[in-house]
Design a protein around this motif. Structure first.
Motif, PDB file in Angstrom:
ATOM      1  N   VAL A 825       0.766  -1.129   0.029  1.00 25.91           N
ATOM      2  CA  VAL A 825       0.151   0.087  -0.184  1.00 25.91           C
ATOM      3  C   VAL A 825       0.841   1.306  -0.059  1.00 25.91           C
ATOM      4  O   VAL A 825       1.784   1.316   0.989  1.00 25.91           O
ATOM      5  CB  VAL A 825      -1.005   0.114   1.262  1.00 25.91           C
ATOM      6  N   GLU A 828      -3.227   5.546   1.944  1.00 29.64           N
ATOM      7  CA  GLU A 828      -4.971   5.283   2.134  1.00 29.64           C
ATOM      8  C   GLU A 828      -5.110   6.301   3.192  1.00 29.64           C
ATOM      9  O   GLU A 828      -4.455   6.806   3.827  1.00 29.64           O
ATOM     10  CB  GLU A 828      -5.038   3.900   2.709  1.00 29.64           C
ATOM     11  N   HIS A 837      -7.507   4.818  -1.574  1.00 33.12           N
ATOM     12  CA  HIS A 837      -6.655   3.770  -1.410  1.00 33.12           C
ATOM     13  C   HIS A 837      -5.755   3.311  -2.435  1.00 33.12           C
ATOM     14  O   HIS A 837      -6.250   3.219  -3.866  1.00 33.12           O
ATOM     15  CB  HIS A 837      -7.344   2.340  -1.167  1.00 33.12           C
ATOM     16  N   SER A 856      -2.949  -3.434   6.698  1.00 26.34           N
ATOM     17  CA  SER A 856      -2.769  -3.605   5.021  1.00 26.34           C
ATOM     18  C   SER A 856      -1.391  -4.127   4.723  1.00 26.34           C
ATOM     19  O   SER A 856      -0.539  -3.750   5.521  1.00 26.34           O
ATOM     20  CB  SER A 856      -2.985  -2.237   4.514  1.00 26.34           C
TER      21      SER A 856
END
Length: 1009
Positions: A825, A828, A837, A856
């Protein structure tokens, strides 16, 4: 003394009490119940279900009768109307269902007006608002209005209701009385407000008024001065236009004229408020709660007006300058100018109103009765049958280029009147002997939201079409056979018919002033059910919305709209996207360089999606650090000859870009410089050491500077004065020696807060034998201070968390990233609404247990140049010694992974918790007993992990200590080198003072987390 103290205490106490009482009264001054005190005759409904269900029983918490209002029919054509007795300011509304029943209203709309007609829907955020009502019979639901409304009549339109019963409603309105002097203008009258002195010179002004009109053009306010200053507020095509001029310089070198427009559809017969607030050149122009902020052109700050301001039209003297402008027709109230209530002065006969034929303090209401059509609307009206003359006229306004205005079946054939591509078009199909089609059209661009009139006549074997009353452009065509009317006319829609070239699209917009057979149709009789029928129309209102005002197309994009949506044409703007928001160009030469570009001419947009327009510059990328070059219009060694009356030569230097665009380059750069040279013969430059400078240059913010290239602020020297090698030891510039031979003073200006050089004033060239030649090189800036700020994430569990911020209508987020990982990621948001996101994904699945553990799949790699609108939050977080709204998880150390290739080796699959093994992508969890060998194995793993962690911490401490001492030594070494290279104290200051040159090197620091 004690008595005096007691008196002071009493005064303070009294003041506190009175203030608190005033504040208390202020807080409740507009919270009165407006409906409860009204008599029964002030309530009306479309119908009532029976005795005890009438509109008069619709007061909040009332249980008399049937406990509320319920209409006879349960459909969307029902309404409840309240007459407040006089104009009131309404701030909130509360509703209930019918007492102890299954009847309530779950959604409704609110209409309001000063009269029992020409209704206006309540808007919120630019859209017709649907209020949430009740889901039971007795709970009270209250909603505060986003903006207070002022009206005498309020009408409620139920949209949805109880599925178990019928429409049921009780209500209360909260607000207070509204009183204002209203003045009616007939197009010939003006108010002349004379100043107390003959001339008025103001640095700030506040002007406000409210207006109501059905005319689309007219002057509201005008004032002028003999020096060319003026202010003009007017309606132009139903939009509000403000023109102002604080003064223009001689020969018009500085143009002060400024014009802005705001709003649209202001000829709707409803009240609109205007407020103009000016302080110097800064103006807030507010129309109906939408504020347009701007700065006037030119350099002057005072508004100089003579004698008077006029309201409602132009003075006699102004008509010569602004010929053709119409006076205002309509009503105004609440006119104020810098604290003076003009309307009150008119009532007290303190101002000149001699031009009024009949001064009245009431507002004549419009007799129009508009009908609002949506895509499913139809209006059916009767006309003469079997007549050989067909005559229909109407007025319409719409945004859609196509749609049916009227259709009628003839005795033999049919006729259709409509819009195609913004033109009024008539199709006639006559089938007496053989089928004959006739097409005529007129007008252009009639889908502009303005009212347009159409008149169609068909008789004696010909048809005539006239648009907007322009008889000269009337279109005529022959009809091969006599027509006979069918007697029924359909407006805004059509009934299916055969052999038709119908437009096949219903009309969306407003229609009024319908004439059939040269008779005005009584649409109020239609509403009461006496004539005709209708489907899905809103009578006595025009709820057209301009989706292009305010204009959501940015950077000069052209807005176009239909009834349902708008679109932006971004051609030629340098931006793309739905609203022309995304720049097509990079922000600096540095970015082009990292794209692999070589030296050349480029367009840059330093503030991205900000207000500064893109512009062209030259990028020199031959060195390790790129240079941004802004060239000017001055030729090298330009001869200085022309002088003004003071004996000075003024050389203006232009860069073909705005001052704001230049500032956007210098503010981002790490260093800027500009070469200047003056070649002289008997022409002194700075008149050093102690005289007043003959020559100076003007830089940013129009400020004068008395130092030359190679020197700096506060040091009245040239480069030779700094280096102690001038032609004459008595002077600090070569030219100051005033010799008959050619000499030169040249060098770099490096204080970037003063750059660029916009003007040079040379003051010693008027003597016999004096000559000078001036060179001002291009402005050169290198580096991009906003480009490099990077964070290296070495663990999937590492993160930077920034505090929440309040977003406006749009938010820009940008960053660079570099990684060898195939998942993780990047960004986000977490909150009430997780709408953003961004991540890198690989094909396959990630263990949901691991996702739950780490929230995540974390990113491993480098993030650089993170930008949120105009803020660099990552840069702020990573600057040492600065407080930033960010929390850091993990260890923070310096790195160079953004300036060099990625130096972090990829995480081995065995150590990467996100690595997917193709053979074990899916796990089966079973309730199995763990053996003793497994326990011993786990203990061994834990012990090894603890040892590894301790060893890692020791290594990090050693690294940090060495790093601190290395940088400390480097600092002292640099300081010594600077002092050694300086030839004098002035040179030492220039070399060593970072604040002087503002070239503090922000190293291309990157960070491990």
């Amino acid at each position: 003394m004690s008595t005096l103290a007691a008196m002071l205490l009493l005064l303070v106490t009294c003041f506190t009490i009175s203030t608190s009482e005033g504040a208390s009264s202020a807080s409740r001054k507009c919270e009165d119940s407006l409906v409860t005190p009204l008599p029964n005759k002030f309530f009306h409904g479309s119908s009532e279900y029976g005795r005890g269900y009438g509109a008069a029983f619709a007061k909040l918490n009332r249980i008399q009768g049937a406990g509320g209002w319920s209409p006879l029919d349960t459909d969307r054509y029902q309404w409840l109307q309240v007459d407040l007795g006089s104009r009131k300011q309404v701030v909130s509304i509360a509703t209930q269902g019918r007492h102890r029943s299954s009847d309530w209203t779950s959604q409704y709309r609110l209409l309001y007006s000063d009269t029992p007609n020409n209704w206006r829907p309540y808007l919120k955020d630019g859209n017709i608002w649907t209020f949430k009502g009740n889901n039971n019979s007795d709970n009270v639901v209250r909603e505060d209005l986003q903006h207070a409304i002022v009206a005498r009549y309020i009408r409620f339109i139920p949209l949805h209701w109880s599925q178990k019963g019928r429409i049921g409603l009780r209500l209360e309105l909260y607000g207070c009385s509204h009183w204002a002097d209203v003045i009616s203008f007939d197009g010939h009258s003006i108010i002349s407000y004379r100043f107390r002195s003959k001339k008025m010179k103001t640095l700030k002004d506040v002007i406000s008024l409210k207006l109501k009109t059905t005319a689309r053009d007219g002057v509201l306010l005008y004032g002028e001065g003999q020096q060319g200053d003026y202010i003009l507020l007017e309606l132009r095509r139903a939009t509000m236009k403000l023109s102002i001029n604080l003064g223009s310089s001689q020969y018009n070198l500085i143009q002060g004229h400024t014009s802005v427009t705001s709003g649209s559809l202001l000829d709707d017969g409803h009240w609109h408020s205007v407020v103009i607030e000016r302080y110097r050149r800064n103006i807030n122009f507010t129309l109906d709660h939408h504020t347009h902020q701007f700065r006037t052109n030119g350099e002057f700050e005072h508004l100089d007006l003579d004698y008077e301001l006029t309201f409602g039209g132009l003075s006699e003297s102004a008509k010569m300058s602004f010929g053709g402008k119409e006076n205002f027709v309509g009503c105004m109230e609440g006119i104020t100018y810098n604290g003076d209530n003009i309307t009150n002065l008119v009532r007290r006969k303190k101002v000149d109103t001699s031009s009024f034929r009949n001064l009245t303090f009431t507002c004549a209401e419009s007799s129009s009765f508009p009908v609002y059509f949506n895509s499913t609307s139809l209006l059916r009206l009767p006309g003469q049958r079997d007549s050989d003359v067909l005559s229909v006229s109407l007025s319409f306004r719409t945004w859609n280029p196509s749609g049916v205005l009227m259709f009628t079946q003839l005795a033999k054939g049919w006729l259709e009147l409509g819009l195609i591509d913004g033109k009024v078009t008539v199709y006639i199909n006559v089938t007496q002997k053989r089928s004959t089609h006739i097409d005529i059209s007129s007008g252009l661009g009639l889908n502009d939201g303005q009212w347009h009139s159409v008149h169609l006549n068909a008789l004696d074997n010909y048809a005539m079409l006239t648009v907007d009353g322009d008889e000269a452009s009337t279109v005529r065509t022959a009809i091969p056979a006599q027509i006979k009317t069918g007697g029924t006319y359909y407006f805004g829609g059509y009934v299916s018919h055969t052999d038709s070239r119908s437009l096949q699209r219903s009309f969306q917009g407003c229609i009024q002033m319908i004439h059939i057979d040269d008779h005005l149709v009584d649409l109020q009789a239609l509403e009461e059910g006496h004539i005709g029928t209708f489907e899905n129309v809103s009578l006595d209102m025009c709820a057209i919305i301009d989706r292009c005002v305010p204009n959501h197309c940015e950077h000069g994009g052209k807005c176009s709209q239909t009834w349902d949506t708008f679109s932006c044409n971004c051609s030629g703007t340098g931006y793309s996207g739905a609203t022309c928001h995304t720049s097509l160009f990079q922000q600096s030469c540095e970015e082009y360089k990292h794209q692999g570009k070589s030296s050349g001419s480029f367009w840059i947009d330093p503030d991205g999606s900000g207000t500064i327009s893109p512009f062209r510059i030259h990028c020199d990328m031959t060195e390790a650090m790129d240079w941004t070059i802004l060239r000017n219009n001055l030729s090298p060694e330009m001869s200085v000859s022309a002088v003004d009356k003071d004996g000075k030569a003024v050389i203006q230097i232009n860069y073909n870009i705005t001052e704001e665009q230049v500032l956007s380059v210098t503010s981002r750069a790490e260093r800027c410089e500009q070469y200047v040279a003056y070649t002289c013969r008997m022409s002194r430059l700075l008149n050093s050491p102690d005289g007043s400078p003959f020559t100076w240059w003007v830089g940013r913010d129009n400020k004068r500077h008395f130092y030359w290239g190679g020197s700096g602020p506060g040091i009245q020297k040239c480069a030779c004065g700094i280096e102690n090698n001038c032609t004459s030891s008595k002077h600090y510039c070569n030219c100051d020696a005033d010799l008959r031979t050619w000499k030169e003073d040249a060098g770099l200006l490096v204080y970037k807060d003063h750059l660029p050089v916009n003007k040079v004033v040379v003051g010693d060239t008027s003597r016999a034998g004096s000559e000078g030649k001036l060179t001002v090189g291009p402005l050169k800036c290198k580096g991009d201070r906003n480009f490099w700020n990077a964070a290296s994430f070495t663990s999937p569990a590492s993160s930077l968390h920034f505090k929440s911020f309040r977003s406006e209508t749009s938010t820009d987020i940008s960053f660079y990233f570099k990684t060898s990982s195939n998942h993780g990621v990047l960004l986000e948001n977490l909150g009430a609404s997780n709408f953003l996101h961004i991540e890198i994904r690989e094909t396959g699945q990630i263990d949901p247990i691991l996702i739950e553990r780490y929230n995540s799949p974390g990113f491993v790699g480098c993030l650089s140049r993170v930008q949120l609108n105009n803020v660099a939050p990552l840069k702020a977080a990573l600057r040492s010694g600065m407080k930033a709204p960010v929390s850091i998880l993990g260890i923070l150390v310096q790195s160079n992974c953004g300036a060099s290739p990625l130096t972090i080796p990829p995480i081995q699959p065995a150590n990467d918790i996100w690595q997917i093994d193709a053979g074990s992508a899916l796990f089966s969890f079973k309730d199995e007993k763990i053996g003793a060998d497994a326990v011993h194995h786990n203990l061994a793993v834990i012990g090894g992990t603890i040892s590894l962690v301790i060893l890692s911490v020791l290594c990090i401490l050693v690294f940090v200590i060495r790093h601190m001492f290395r940088h400390k030594g480097s600092y002292h070494t640099n300081e010594a080198k600077g002092a050694e290279s300086a030839n004098c104290a002035d040179a030492a200051i220039i070399v060593n003072d970072p604040a002087f040159t503002e070239t503090i090197d922000e190293s291309k620091k990157e960070w491990f987390i």
